[in-house]
Design a protein around this motif. Sequence first.
Motif, mmCIF file in Angstrom:
data_model
loop_
_atom_site.group_PDB
_atom_site.id
_atom_site.type_symbol
_atom_site.label_atom_id
_atom_site.label_comp_id
_atom_site.label_asym_id
_atom_site.label_seq_id
_atom_site.Cartn_x
_atom_site.Cartn_y
_atom_site.Cartn_z
ATOM 1 N N ASP A 79 0.848 -1.203 0.000
ATOM 2 C CA ASP A 79 0.000 0.000 0.000
ATOM 3 C C ASP A 79 0.879 1.247 0.000
ATOM 4 O O ASP A 79 0.980 1.960 1.004
ATOM 5 C CB ASP A 79 -0.915 -0.014 1.226
ATOM 6 N N PRO A 80 1.542 1.533 -1.139
ATOM 7 C CA PRO A 80 2.477 2.667 -1.193
ATOM 8 C C PRO A 80 1.810 4.008 -0.924
ATOM 9 O O PRO A 80 2.446 4.918 -0.385
ATOM 10 C CB PRO A 80 3.045 2.595 -2.619
ATOM 11 N N ASN A 81 0.547 4.169 -1.289
ATOM 12 C CA ASN A 81 -0.131 5.447 -1.033
ATOM 13 C C ASN A 81 -0.283 5.702 0.465
ATOM 14 O O ASN A 81 -0.058 6.819 0.950
ATOM 15 C CB ASN A 81 -1.506 5.453 -1.709
ATOM 16 N N ARG A 82 -0.693 4.644 1.171
ATOM 17 C CA ARG A 82 -0.807 4.765 2.627
ATOM 18 C C ARG A 82 0.556 5.043 3.247
ATOM 19 O O ARG A 82 0.688 5.858 4.175
ATOM 20 C CB ARG A 82 -1.404 3.482 3.210
ATOM 21 N N ALA A 83 1.602 4.401 2.731
ATOM 22 C CA ALA A 83 2.956 4.621 3.234
ATOM 23 C C ALA A 83 3.378 6.075 3.034
ATOM 24 O O ALA A 83 3.972 6.697 3.917
ATOM 25 C CB ALA A 83 3.932 3.684 2.540
ATOM 26 N N LYS A 84 3.038 6.637 1.882
ATOM 27 C CA LYS A 84 3.406 8.028 1.594
ATOM 28 C C LYS A 84 2.705 8.992 2.556
ATOM 29 O O LYS A 84 3.322 9.930 3.080
ATOM 30 C CB LYS A 84 3.042 8.384 0.155
ATOM 31 N N VAL A 85 1.412 8.746 2.798
ATOM 32 C CA VAL A 85 0.660 9.592 3.733
ATOM 33 C C VAL A 85 1.282 9.526 5.128
ATOM 34 O O VAL A 85 1.435 10.550 5.819
ATOM 35 C CB VAL A 85 -0.815 9.156 3.782
ATOM 36 N N THR A 86 1.659 8.338 5.537
ATOM 37 C CA THR A 86 2.242 8.163 6.872
ATOM 38 C C THR A 86 3.610 8.825 6.966
ATOM 39 O O THR A 86 3.966 9.404 7.995
ATOM 40 C CB THR A 86 2.349 6.666 7.211
ATOM 41 N N ILE A 87 4.386 8.749 5.887
ATOM 42 C CA ILE A 87 5.698 9.420 5.866
ATOM 43 C C ILE A 87 5.512 10.926 6.033
ATOM 44 O O ILE A 87 6.257 11.587 6.768
ATOM 45 C CB ILE A 87 6.451 9.098 4.555
ATOM 46 N N ASP A 88 4.505 11.472 5.352
ATOM 47 C CA ASP A 88 4.226 12.907 5.500
ATOM 48 C C ASP A 88 3.858 13.249 6.946
ATOM 49 O O ASP A 88 4.249 14.302 7.467
ATOM 50 C CB ASP A 88 3.083 13.321 4.560
ATOM 51 N N GLU A 89 3.099 12.348 7.595
ATOM 52 C CA GLU A 89 2.749 12.575 9.002
ATOM 53 C C GLU A 89 3.988 12.566 9.887
ATOM 54 O O GLU A 89 4.121 13.392 10.794
ATOM 55 C CB GLU A 89 1.765 11.489 9.462
ATOM 56 N N VAL A 90 4.906 11.637 9.624
ATOM 57 C CA VAL A 90 6.137 11.555 10.400
ATOM 58 C C VAL A 90 6.961 12.831 10.228
ATOM 59 O O VAL A 90 7.490 13.398 11.195
ATOM 60 C CB VAL A 90 6.961 10.322 9.982
ATOM 61 N N LEU A 91 7.078 13.314 8.991
ATOM 62 C CA LEU A 91 7.828 14.542 8.729
ATOM 63 C C LEU A 91 7.193 15.740 9.437
ATOM 64 O O LEU A 91 7.890 16.583 10.012
ATOM 65 C CB LEU A 91 7.904 14.801 7.222
ATOM 66 N N SER A 92 5.860 15.814 9.391
ATOM 67 C CA SER A 92 5.159 16.910 10.054
ATOM 68 C C SER A 92 5.372 16.862 11.566
ATOM 69 O O SER A 92 5.628 17.888 12.208
ATOM 70 C CB SER A 92 3.663 16.839 9.730
ATOM 71 N N ASN A 93 5.280 15.657 12.148
ATOM 72 C CA ASN A 93 5.516 15.500 13.586
ATOM 73 C C ASN A 93 6.937 15.899 13.958
ATOM 74 O O ASN A 93 7.167 16.536 14.995
ATOM 75 C CB ASN A 93 5.270 14.050 14.003
ATOM 76 N N SER A 94 7.898 15.533 13.115
ATOM 77 C CA SER A 94 9.304 15.867 13.389
ATOM 78 C C SER A 94 9.507 17.378 13.411
ATOM 79 O O SER A 94 10.232 17.912 14.260
ATOM 80 C CB SER A 94 10.212 15.223 12.332
ATOM 81 N N LYS A 95 8.861 18.071 12.481
ATOM 82 C CA LYS A 95 8.966 19.538 12.459
ATOM 83 C C LYS A 95 8.354 20.142 13.720
ATOM 84 O O LYS A 95 8.907 21.086 14.297
ATOM 85 C CB LYS A 95 8.275 20.090 11.210
ATOM 86 N N ASN A 96 7.219 19.594 14.140
ATOM 87 C CA ASN A 96 6.575 20.093 15.354
ATOM 88 C C ASN A 96 7.439 19.855 16.583
ATOM 89 O O ASN A 96 7.503 20.699 17.487
ATOM 90 C CB ASN A 96 5.209 19.424 15.543
ATOM 91 N N ILE A 97 8.110 18.707 16.628
ATOM 92 C CA ILE A 97 9.014 18.410 17.745
ATOM 93 C C ILE A 97 10.127 19.447 17.800
ATOM 94 O O ILE A 97 10.487 19.950 18.873
ATOM 95 C CB ILE A 97 9.601 16.989 17.607
ATOM 96 N N MET A 98 10.689 19.796 16.648
ATOM 97 C CA MET A 98 11.755 20.794 16.601
ATOM 98 C C MET A 98 11.257 22.155 17.084
ATOM 99 O O MET A 98 11.972 22.882 17.789
ATOM 100 C CB MET A 98 12.297 20.909 15.177
ATOM 101 N N LEU A 99 10.016 22.504 16.735
ATOM 102 C CA LEU A 99 9.441 23.773 17.187
ATOM 103 C C LEU A 99 9.261 23.777 18.706
ATOM 104 O O LEU A 99 9.538 24.785 19.368
ATOM 105 C CB LEU A 99 8.097 24.018 16.489
ATOM 106 N N VAL A 100 8.803 22.654 19.246
ATOM 107 C CA VAL A 100 8.628 22.548 20.691
ATOM 108 C C VAL A 100 9.966 22.678 21.407
ATOM 109 O O VAL A 100 10.100 23.396 22.408
ATOM 110 C CB VAL A 100 7.950 21.210 21.060
ATOM 111 N N ILE A 101 10.980 21.997 20.890
ATOM 112 C CA ILE A 101 12.313 22.056 21.495
ATOM 113 C C ILE A 101 12.863 23.484 21.429
ATOM 114 O O ILE A 101 13.405 24.008 22.417
ATOM 115 C CB ILE A 101 13.281 21.076 20.786
#
Length: 374
Positions: A208-230
Amino acid sequence: MSKTKSIKNIREANEEMLRYFNALYSEHLAELQSAKSRLFEINVKLDELVKTKNIYSLNADYRKNLFSPLNSEGNENEKEQGIRHEIENLTEERNLLEDKIELENRNIKSIETRLSKLNLSKASVQNLQNELGIYITKSSEDNKPEISEDSNDYMEASDTIRQHGKNILMISTFDKTYTSTVMDKRIRSEIASNSHKLEMIRDVIRTDPNRAKVTIDEVLSNSKNIMLVIDDHLKRNFYYFDDKKNIRSLIEDFVVDAQDKHPGIVFDTDLNNLNIQPTYIRLLTLYKLLDIFFDNIYKHSKASHVRLSVSEVNGKIDVYLNDNGIGIPDNYESKSPWYSGLKRAKELIYLLDGNIMLTNENGTTIRFRYDING
């Protein structure tokens, strides 16, 4: 039995009970925080497991005959079964934790009631002691209690020091708890969530590559938010404070930044008689104090004009700050929380053996001083 001996016995018994219930309160509070942290982890894990199980169920559909009369519920693969069992175990643990949290909240409320009564009792004993003019010391000869003629002045000073110490410890504990909460709920939990998502991506990237791509985008977004919090937390802890600046540059840059963030406020600054350079800790404390007072102006005063004057007076940093806002409520000392900005500022100035005065005329005026060096 003498009055002095009676008061001493009551104070000792009261202090012993206070120590016991304070320790008990800390134990139950630690248990409560631990249970809440674990419950948060379980909820995050359950959310991810449910999503993962659903994905495995969807991915298994292509292997089944669309017209098969067999019940699909019996066709769980090994991975799905493992996830389902883990969900059941975590759900059971979650229910137990919710019961424990409810119990700990009841225990803490009960202990708080007892502590409140004991503190009232302690204050009553202290008032009685003051009225009688009794101060208990140990005699160098026979360790018998004796009365000091200057007991009232001594006790008032001692009580003031203890109160400041208590306030400072409470604020320090609050800050540490806040930091731990941020690290747990906004950093560690997000990293854990990303890890679960990456595991899921590894399993579904081919099917399910489409689902994988959506999840990767979520991971990237979460990582950016973590950096903002830090980054936000580093700023709160003055990690980026530039100790190489002199005091004039520090204040000028502070005011320029304030003007950029709040263009609706007019800032007047007087630094004409400012040719001093405090020690590092006193320079950083000045920055913290200005940050507290200006933040209070932005949030509460509704001011349109602010005057700031900083100078050197007899080896002391002298700061005058006035705004034309609505003023500070007369009952702010009793109504504002113990961790509020103004109370933090007072303890910072106390630690530097300085003094502060607040008045409510034509807005709010704050004047404080402390030694340049020390």
